[in-house]
Scaffold this motif. Structure first.
Motif, PDB file in Angstrom:
ATOM      1  N   LEU A 120      45.761  52.197  -2.200  1.00  0.00           N
ATOM      2  CA  LEU A 120      44.682  53.055  -1.698  1.00  0.00           C
ATOM      3  C   LEU A 120      45.254  54.221  -0.892  1.00  0.00           C
ATOM      4  O   LEU A 120      44.822  55.361  -1.025  1.00  0.00           O
ATOM      5  CB  LEU A 120      43.717  52.237  -0.819  1.00  0.00           C
ATOM      6  CG  LEU A 120      42.889  51.177  -1.547  1.00  0.00           C
ATOM      7  CD1 LEU A 120      42.191  50.268  -0.534  1.00  0.00           C
ATOM      8  CD2 LEU A 120      41.865  51.806  -2.467  1.00  0.00           C
ATOM      9  N   TYR A 121      46.247  53.930  -0.092  1.00  0.00           N
ATOM     10  CA  TYR A 121      46.834  54.934   0.795  1.00  0.00           C
ATOM     11  C   TYR A 121      47.520  56.049   0.002  1.00  0.00           C
ATOM     12  O   TYR A 121      47.419  57.219   0.345  1.00  0.00           O
ATOM     13  CB  TYR A 121      47.826  54.261   1.750  1.00  0.00           C
ATOM     14  CG  TYR A 121      48.329  55.174   2.843  1.00  0.00           C
ATOM     15  CD1 TYR A 121      47.490  55.541   3.895  1.00  0.00           C
ATOM     16  CD2 TYR A 121      49.632  55.664   2.821  1.00  0.00           C
ATOM     17  CE1 TYR A 121      47.936  56.382   4.898  1.00  0.00           C
ATOM     18  CE2 TYR A 121      50.088  56.506   3.825  1.00  0.00           C
ATOM     19  CZ  TYR A 121      49.235  56.870   4.865  1.00  0.00           C
ATOM     20  OH  TYR A 121      49.672  57.702   5.851  1.00  0.00           O
ATOM     21  N   MET A 169      47.497  46.269  -2.002  1.00  0.00           N
ATOM     22  CA  MET A 169      46.240  46.976  -2.219  1.00  0.00           C
ATOM     23  C   MET A 169      46.118  48.153  -1.252  1.00  0.00           C
ATOM     24  O   MET A 169      45.682  49.250  -1.634  1.00  0.00           O
ATOM     25  CB  MET A 169      45.066  46.004  -2.021  1.00  0.00           C
ATOM     26  CG  MET A 169      43.701  46.588  -2.283  1.00  0.00           C
ATOM     27  SD  MET A 169      43.480  47.088  -4.005  1.00  0.00           S
ATOM     28  CE  MET A 169      42.626  45.663  -4.679  1.00  0.00           C
ATOM     29  N   PHE A 170      46.531  47.931  -0.016  1.00  0.00           N
ATOM     30  CA  PHE A 170      46.475  48.998   0.987  1.00  0.00           C
ATOM     31  C   PHE A 170      47.371  50.171   0.559  1.00  0.00           C
ATOM     32  O   PHE A 170      46.963  51.336   0.645  1.00  0.00           O
ATOM     33  CB  PHE A 170      46.910  48.470   2.363  1.00  0.00           C
ATOM     34  CG  PHE A 170      46.783  49.489   3.450  1.00  0.00           C
ATOM     35  CD1 PHE A 170      45.558  49.707   4.059  1.00  0.00           C
ATOM     36  CD2 PHE A 170      47.871  50.257   3.831  1.00  0.00           C
ATOM     37  CE1 PHE A 170      45.422  50.663   5.049  1.00  0.00           C
ATOM     38  CE2 PHE A 170      47.747  51.220   4.817  1.00  0.00           C
ATOM     39  CZ  PHE A 170      46.520  51.426   5.428  1.00  0.00           C
ATOM     40  N   VAL A 186      46.278  42.906  -8.697  1.00  0.00           N
ATOM     41  CA  VAL A 186      46.977  42.975  -7.415  1.00  0.00           C
ATOM     42  C   VAL A 186      47.257  41.554  -6.893  1.00  0.00           C
ATOM     43  O   VAL A 186      48.324  41.288  -6.331  1.00  0.00           O
ATOM     44  CB  VAL A 186      46.180  43.813  -6.388  1.00  0.00           C
ATOM     45  CG1 VAL A 186      46.890  43.858  -5.043  1.00  0.00           C
ATOM     46  CG2 VAL A 186      45.965  45.225  -6.904  1.00  0.00           C
ATOM     47  N   SER A 187      46.309  40.632  -7.107  1.00  0.00           N
ATOM     48  CA  SER A 187      46.518  39.246  -6.697  1.00  0.00           C
ATOM     49  C   SER A 187      47.698  38.641  -7.462  1.00  0.00           C
ATOM     50  O   SER A 187      48.518  37.912  -6.891  1.00  0.00           O
ATOM     51  CB  SER A 187      45.274  38.396  -6.969  1.00  0.00           C
ATOM     52  OG  SER A 187      44.143  38.990  -6.382  1.00  0.00           O
ATOM     53  N   GLY A 192      49.400  40.743  -1.396  1.00  0.00           N
ATOM     54  CA  GLY A 192      48.293  41.389  -2.103  1.00  0.00           C
ATOM     55  C   GLY A 192      47.554  42.391  -1.234  1.00  0.00           C
ATOM     56  O   GLY A 192      47.273  43.511  -1.663  1.00  0.00           O
ATOM     57  N   ILE A 193      47.249  42.019   0.020  1.00  0.00           N
ATOM     58  CA  ILE A 193      46.483  42.922   0.889  1.00  0.00           C
ATOM     59  C   ILE A 193      47.345  44.147   1.224  1.00  0.00           C
ATOM     60  O   ILE A 193      46.855  45.280   1.237  1.00  0.00           O
ATOM     61  CB  ILE A 193      45.948  42.193   2.149  1.00  0.00           C
ATOM     62  CG1 ILE A 193      44.963  43.069   2.923  1.00  0.00           C
ATOM     63  CG2 ILE A 193      47.032  41.777   3.098  1.00  0.00           C
ATOM     64  CD1 ILE A 193      44.302  42.368   4.112  1.00  0.00           C
ATOM     65  N   SER A 205      34.700  44.430  -4.634  1.00  0.00           N
ATOM     66  CA  SER A 205      35.369  44.021  -3.397  1.00  0.00           C
ATOM     67  C   SER A 205      34.341  43.705  -2.314  1.00  0.00           C
ATOM     68  O   SER A 205      34.509  42.737  -1.569  1.00  0.00           O
ATOM     69  CB  SER A 205      36.368  45.083  -2.927  1.00  0.00           C
ATOM     70  OG  SER A 205      35.695  46.253  -2.559  1.00  0.00           O
ATOM     71  N   ILE A 246      41.488  43.976  -9.138  1.00  0.00           N
ATOM     72  CA  ILE A 246      41.685  43.062  -8.005  1.00  0.00           C
ATOM     73  C   ILE A 246      42.560  41.870  -8.404  1.00  0.00           C
ATOM     74  O   ILE A 246      43.458  41.460  -7.670  1.00  0.00           O
ATOM     75  CB  ILE A 246      40.313  42.592  -7.454  1.00  0.00           C
ATOM     76  CG1 ILE A 246      39.575  43.795  -6.855  1.00  0.00           C
ATOM     77  CG2 ILE A 246      40.482  41.498  -6.414  1.00  0.00           C
ATOM     78  CD1 ILE A 246      38.092  43.580  -6.657  1.00  0.00           C
ATOM     79  N   PRO A 258      52.684  34.491   1.997  1.00  0.00           N
ATOM     80  CA  PRO A 258      51.854  34.053   0.872  1.00  0.00           C
ATOM     81  C   PRO A 258      51.390  35.216  -0.018  1.00  0.00           C
ATOM     82  O   PRO A 258      51.424  36.378   0.398  1.00  0.00           O
ATOM     83  CB  PRO A 258      50.656  33.387   1.548  1.00  0.00           C
ATOM     84  CG  PRO A 258      50.579  34.017   2.879  1.00  0.00           C
ATOM     85  CD  PRO A 258      51.979  34.388   3.274  1.00  0.00           C
ATOM     86  N   ALA A 259      50.921  34.859  -1.209  1.00  0.00           N
ATOM     87  CA  ALA A 259      50.467  35.850  -2.186  1.00  0.00           C
ATOM     88  C   ALA A 259      49.396  36.769  -1.613  1.00  0.00           C
ATOM     89  O   ALA A 259      49.407  37.980  -1.851  1.00  0.00           O
ATOM     90  CB  ALA A 259      49.931  35.132  -3.420  1.00  0.00           C
ATOM     91  N   SER A 260      48.475  36.198  -0.817  1.00  0.00           N
ATOM     92  CA  SER A 260      47.358  37.000  -0.315  1.00  0.00           C
ATOM     93  C   SER A 260      47.838  38.110   0.616  1.00  0.00           C
ATOM     94  O   SER A 260      47.250  39.192   0.647  1.00  0.00           O
ATOM     95  CB  SER A 260      46.350  36.102   0.399  1.00  0.00           C
ATOM     96  OG  SER A 260      46.966  35.403   1.448  1.00  0.00           O
ATOM     97  N   ILE A 261      48.906  37.854   1.371  1.00  0.00           N
ATOM     98  CA  ILE A 261      49.412  38.872   2.299  1.00  0.00           C
ATOM     99  C   ILE A 261      50.145  39.982   1.535  1.00  0.00           C
ATOM    100  O   ILE A 261      49.939  41.166   1.792  1.00  0.00           O
ATOM    101  CB  ILE A 261      50.331  38.247   3.371  1.00  0.00           C
ATOM    102  CG1 ILE A 261      49.577  37.202   4.189  1.00  0.00           C
ATOM    103  CG2 ILE A 261      50.908  39.333   4.300  1.00  0.00           C
ATOM    104  CD1 ILE A 261      48.472  37.730   5.077  1.00  0.00           C
TER     105      ILE A 261
END
Lengths: 230, 119
Positions: free
Chosen positions: B42-43, B38-39, B13-14, B34-35, B56, B10, B29-32
């Motif tokens: 997983l995909y 991460m997606f 990825v951050s 990152g999400i 998580s 985690i 931003p970093a969080s976007i």
């Protein structure tokens, strides 16, 4: 007393965690949907700081360590989103229509109320990114020449408010579909609302997470157009 | 070790999100990053949900706590707000309710038309 507390890194961290655990206890005790643990915890923390005359920076010396986890936690929202991928695919058009209409409503309502309340242009652009996640909102505000500090305040206020009232608003407007609930919460009140959507259910949480990303990006694009309208 | 490995993934990825945020000239931003990153992991199956499941869930569960420090920070913005606080708060509240109602009702209406019951 103040000095002893100021010198401890753990004070801010202690106060934050203790306030939330206590607030959760109150919620459990009264079993009422009207009790919002986030709001109670915020009020408790502010009350303690004012009572003991501790300034925010002193508190934040310790509390900032919990804020650091915000990016990793947001990254983890991809997990429920991935788990609910089928729901997203099957309802793609509805979801996009919902988020787009929400973003336009957000920008349009600020335009209208800005006129009504006689906002200056700077105040107007300060409010445009109010419904999106803080980091994107700050850069939008800065780009358009807004007051970034006020934007941050308004974004947090929006999130906390959305978190508190979402269940009542959804009920009032008879929004019962779980996907629609999540889209409504996330588009209106970003990550702070999403933490509530997560408590309501996994579908709601996943859709709310998706809304943070999509509405954030859409607002970046549309806000500059709306800025030209004032 | 299990939790440590999950946390490592985690945090990686951050970190990647933060690097993209600094390198690319976009207001994302970093969080976007990152999400989305991460997606994609997983995909594409490069990462399995099981490899980060417990950590998580924990981070998402305690997410409300992470907003407390920023919200408590509202006490230091009182000076900037006090002159116009009533109009600022009114605009914020009314707009939030409107956005919630419109986006929820539109989503629900379009789903309804498609005939897919998703209660």
């Amino acid at each position: 007393m103040n000095n002893i507390l100021s010198s401890s890194t753990f004070f801010g961290l202690f106060l934050t965690l203790a306030a939330y655990v206590l607030a959760m206890g109150i919620k459990k005790r009264f079993k009422s949907g009207l009790i919002n643990p986030l709001l109670i915890a915020i009020v408790l923390c502010i009350a303690v700081l004012l009572l003991l005359r501790i300034d925010y920076d002193t508190y934040n010396q310790g509390a900032k360590y919990i804020s650091v986890l915000l990016t990793p936690a947001t990254v983890c929202l991809a997990v429920p989103l991935y788990t609910q991928l089928e729901k997203l695919k099957n309802n793609f058009r509805a979801i996009m229509a919902g988020i787009i209409s929400g973003v336009v409503t957000s920008l349009g309502s600020i335009l209208l109320m800005g006129k009504v309340f006689g906002f200056s242009r700077e105040e107007y652009v300060t409010f445009l990114p109010k419904s999106i996640t803080t980091a994107i909102g700050m850069s939008v505000s800065e780009e358009l020449g807004g007051y970034v500090a006020i934007t941050v305040t308004v974004i947090i206020l929006t999130g906390v408010f959305g978190n508190i009232i979402c269940e009542a608003v959804l009920k009032l407007f008879s929004i019962r579909n779980r996907i629609a609930k999540g889209i409504a919460i996330g588009t209106a009140s970003h990550a702070i609302g999403t933490s509530k959507a997560m408590e309501i259910g996994e579908i709601e949480g996943a859709m709310s997470s998706l809304s943070i990303v999509v509405s954030g990006i859409l607002t970046v694009i549309l806000a500059s157009m709306f800025a030209g309208l004032y | 070790m299990k939790y440590l490995k999950q946390m490592l993934i985690i945090i990686s990825v951050s970190l990647l999100g933060e690097l993209l945020h600094r390198l690319l000239p976009l207001p994302v931003p970093a969080s976007i990053y990152g999400i989305v990153g991460m997606f994609i992991l997983l995909y594409t199956g490069l990462l399995k949900v099981d490899q980060i499941r417990e950590t998580s869930s924990f981070l998402i569960e305690i997410m409300p706590v992470m907003f407390i420090p920023a919200a408590v920070g509202l006490i230091s913005s009182w000076d900037v707000l006090k002159a116009h606080w009533l109009s600022y708060v009114t605009v914020t509240l009314v707009s939030t309710v409107l956005v919630m109602a419109v986006s929820g009702l539109v989503t629900q209406a379009v789903i309804g038309k498609g005939g897919r019951g998703n209660e």
